[in-house]
Design an enzyme around this catalytic site. Structure first.
Site, mmCIF file in Angstrom:
data_model
loop_
_atom_site.group_PDB
_atom_site.id
_atom_site.type_symbol
_atom_site.label_atom_id
_atom_site.label_comp_id
_atom_site.label_asym_id
_atom_site.label_seq_id
_atom_site.Cartn_x
_atom_site.Cartn_y
_atom_site.Cartn_z
ATOM 1 N N LEU A 1 -7.561 -7.476 11.219
ATOM 2 C CA LEU A 1 -6.817 -6.252 10.851
ATOM 3 C C LEU A 1 -7.431 -5.429 9.952
ATOM 4 O O LEU A 1 -8.080 -5.772 8.864
ATOM 5 C CB LEU A 1 -5.393 -6.464 10.656
ATOM 6 C CG LEU A 1 -4.484 -5.227 10.300
ATOM 7 C CD1 LEU A 1 -3.993 -4.420 11.566
ATOM 8 C CD2 LEU A 1 -3.461 -5.584 9.468
ATOM 9 N N HIS B 1 10.900 -0.410 -5.740
ATOM 10 C CA HIS B 1 9.554 -0.264 -5.370
ATOM 11 C C HIS B 1 9.405 -1.890 -5.499
ATOM 12 O O HIS B 1 8.353 -2.358 -4.508
ATOM 13 C CB HIS B 1 8.778 0.288 -6.572
ATOM 14 C CG HIS B 1 8.826 1.797 -6.830
ATOM 15 N ND1 HIS B 1 9.130 2.583 -5.715
ATOM 16 C CD2 HIS B 1 9.099 2.584 -7.652
ATOM 17 C CE1 HIS B 1 9.270 3.850 -5.949
ATOM 18 N NE2 HIS B 1 9.410 3.765 -7.205
ATOM 19 N N ASP C 1 9.218 5.225 2.796
ATOM 20 C CA ASP C 1 9.916 5.787 1.826
ATOM 21 C C ASP C 1 11.409 5.247 1.843
ATOM 22 O O ASP C 1 11.674 4.640 2.696
ATOM 23 C CB ASP C 1 9.842 7.419 2.414
ATOM 24 C CG ASP C 1 10.591 8.276 1.474
ATOM 25 O OD1 ASP C 1 10.483 8.025 0.161
ATOM 26 O OD2 ASP C 1 10.785 9.487 1.775
HETATM 27 C C1 IPE Z 1 6.054 9.989 0.562
HETATM 28 O O1 IPE Z 1 7.299 9.947 0.051
HETATM 29 C C2 IPE Z 1 4.855 9.538 -0.246
HETATM 30 C C3 IPE Z 1 4.952 7.825 -0.136
HETATM 31 C C4 IPE Z 1 5.598 7.182 0.582
HETATM 32 C C5 IPE Z 1 3.823 7.216 -0.873
HETATM 33 P P1 IPE Z 1 7.819 10.790 -1.173
HETATM 34 O O2 IPE Z 1 9.095 10.469 -1.274
HETATM 35 O O3 IPE Z 1 6.774 11.248 -2.188
HETATM 36 O O4 IPE Z 1 8.119 12.252 -0.330
HETATM 37 P P2 IPE Z 1 8.886 13.456 -0.548
HETATM 38 O O5 IPE Z 1 8.610 13.955 -1.606
HETATM 39 O O6 IPE Z 1 10.257 13.174 -0.314
HETATM 40 O O7 IPE Z 1 8.356 14.629 0.328
HETATM 41 C C1 IPE Z 2 8.774 5.595 -1.602
HETATM 42 O O1 IPE Z 2 10.082 5.506 -2.081
HETATM 43 C C2 IPE Z 2 7.667 5.064 -2.612
HETATM 44 C C3 IPE Z 2 6.892 6.006 -3.200
HETATM 45 C C4 IPE Z 2 6.717 7.272 -2.846
HETATM 46 C C5 IPE Z 2 5.823 5.484 -3.863
HETATM 47 P P1 IPE Z 2 10.649 6.619 -3.012
HETATM 48 O O2 IPE Z 2 10.290 6.281 -4.449
HETATM 49 O O3 IPE Z 2 10.195 7.938 -2.520
HETATM 50 O O4 IPE Z 2 12.210 6.441 -2.651
HETATM 51 P P2 IPE Z 2 13.350 7.576 -2.492
HETATM 52 O O5 IPE Z 2 12.941 8.577 -1.441
HETATM 53 O O6 IPE Z 2 13.563 8.195 -3.738
HETATM 54 O O7 IPE Z 2 14.608 7.070 -1.999
HETATM 55 MG MG MG Z 3 10.833 9.321 -1.162
#
Ligand code: IPE
Ligand code: IPE
Ligand code: MG
Length: 258
Positions: free
Chosen positions: A132, A38, A21
């Site tokens: 792995l 991303h 995240d």
């Molecule tokens: C969790 O992250 C999902 C992934 C990392 C794939 P999110 O950014 O979607 O989670 P929330 O919405 O903050 O809980």
């Molecule tokens: C995690 O990073 C990637 C996915 C959930 C696909 P985010 O896109 O949630 O990044 P933040 O949390 O908005 O910084």
């Molecule tokens: Mg996020």
């Protein structure tokens, strides 16, 4: 092993799961669009796969896209899917050469047919590999997983293959998306949030939880090692007392010193 190595005996977790995240915030801090975050998140994926193998981790499960992430703007979802496809195409040969076995979990029917095909092909190609096990959770939700497991059991009962009384923990475990793989030992979440966000639910039952403020694109092999070190220093009791754990450790010491 002596307690000098930490309460957990310096153990390496067999199964590590990561909620990757913080991509959006990483990009925003640089004045870039979210998709740039991303894209920048692919490098740490590669590094963690390599580091996990190097450290003797057996299973690495990565949360790439959640059931709830479908709620994001269409443009972002589409870019994430493209990135996933491109990264898979680019990395597959090398993963295979490194004996990595790939497995994808999630609601595949919701993914584009072309992507579904690539996922199945990658699983087929790497299925005999003994290195792995790399699990990628895409269109995955822990609640979906529980429901599909329940549905699978109900179908077996309806076909007369299984009696309701025979459903126990082991039978349920075999119906999970991660059937055949051990529960998670260590869960790492980057990006500072301290929640599960509908990732693995059953499988996290006894995981050690590790939260770091580091944003995913900035996560390094050093950060991965720091999480392993923290894991090694944790004391896992599995419901028992410290005294019981010490008593259990004693016969091994006596055995070894004979
Ligand atoms: C969790 O992250 C999902 C992934 C990392 C794939 P999110 O950014 O979607 O989670 P929330 O919405 O903050 O809980
Ligand atoms: C995690 O990073 C990637 C996915 C959930 C696909 P985010 O896109 O949630 O990044 P933040 O949390 O908005 O910084
Ligand atoms: Mg996020």
């Amino acid at each position: 092993m002596s307690t000098e190595h930490g309460a957990n005996g310096g153990a390496v977790p067999a199964h590590v799961a990561i909620i990757m995240d913080g991509n959006g915030r990483w990009a925003r801090a640089r004045g870039l669009p979210r998709h740039a975050g991303h894209s920048a998140g692919v490098r740490p994926v590669r590094q963690c796969v390599e580091q996990a193998a190097r450290r003797g981790v057996k299973v690495l499960t990565l949360f790439a896209f959640s059931s709830e992430n479908w709620r994001r703007p269409r443009e972002e979802v589409s870019r994430l899917m493209t990135l996933f496809l491109e990264a898979l195409d680019r990395e597959l040969d090398e993963l295979h050469a490194n004996r990595v076995r790939l497995r994808f979990i999630g609601e595949r029917e919701r993914l584009a047919p072309a992507l579904q095909q690539r996922l199945s092909a990658a699983e087929m190609r790497t299925r005999e590999n003994t290195g792995l096990v790399l699990v990628v959770a895409a269109a995955y939700g822990g609640q979906w997983d529980m429901v599909q497991a329940a549905r699978g059991l109900a179908q077996r009962v309806a076909r007369g293959e299984l009696s309701p009384e025979a459903i126990d923990q082991a039978v349920f475990e075999d119906q999970r998306a991660l059937a055949g793989l051990p529960g998670v030992d260590l869960l790492i979440r980057t990006g500072g949030e301290q929640r599960i966000s509908n990732f693995l639910l059953w499988d996290l039952a006894y995981a050690e939880l590790y939260f770091t403020p580091r944003l995913w694109p900035a996560f390094t092999t050093g950060d991965f090692d720091a999480a392993l070190a923290e894991f090694a220093a944790r004391r896992r009791r599995f419901g028992r007392t410290d005294e019981q754990l010490q008593a259990d450790a004693l016969p091994q010491v006596t055995e070894a010193s004979r």
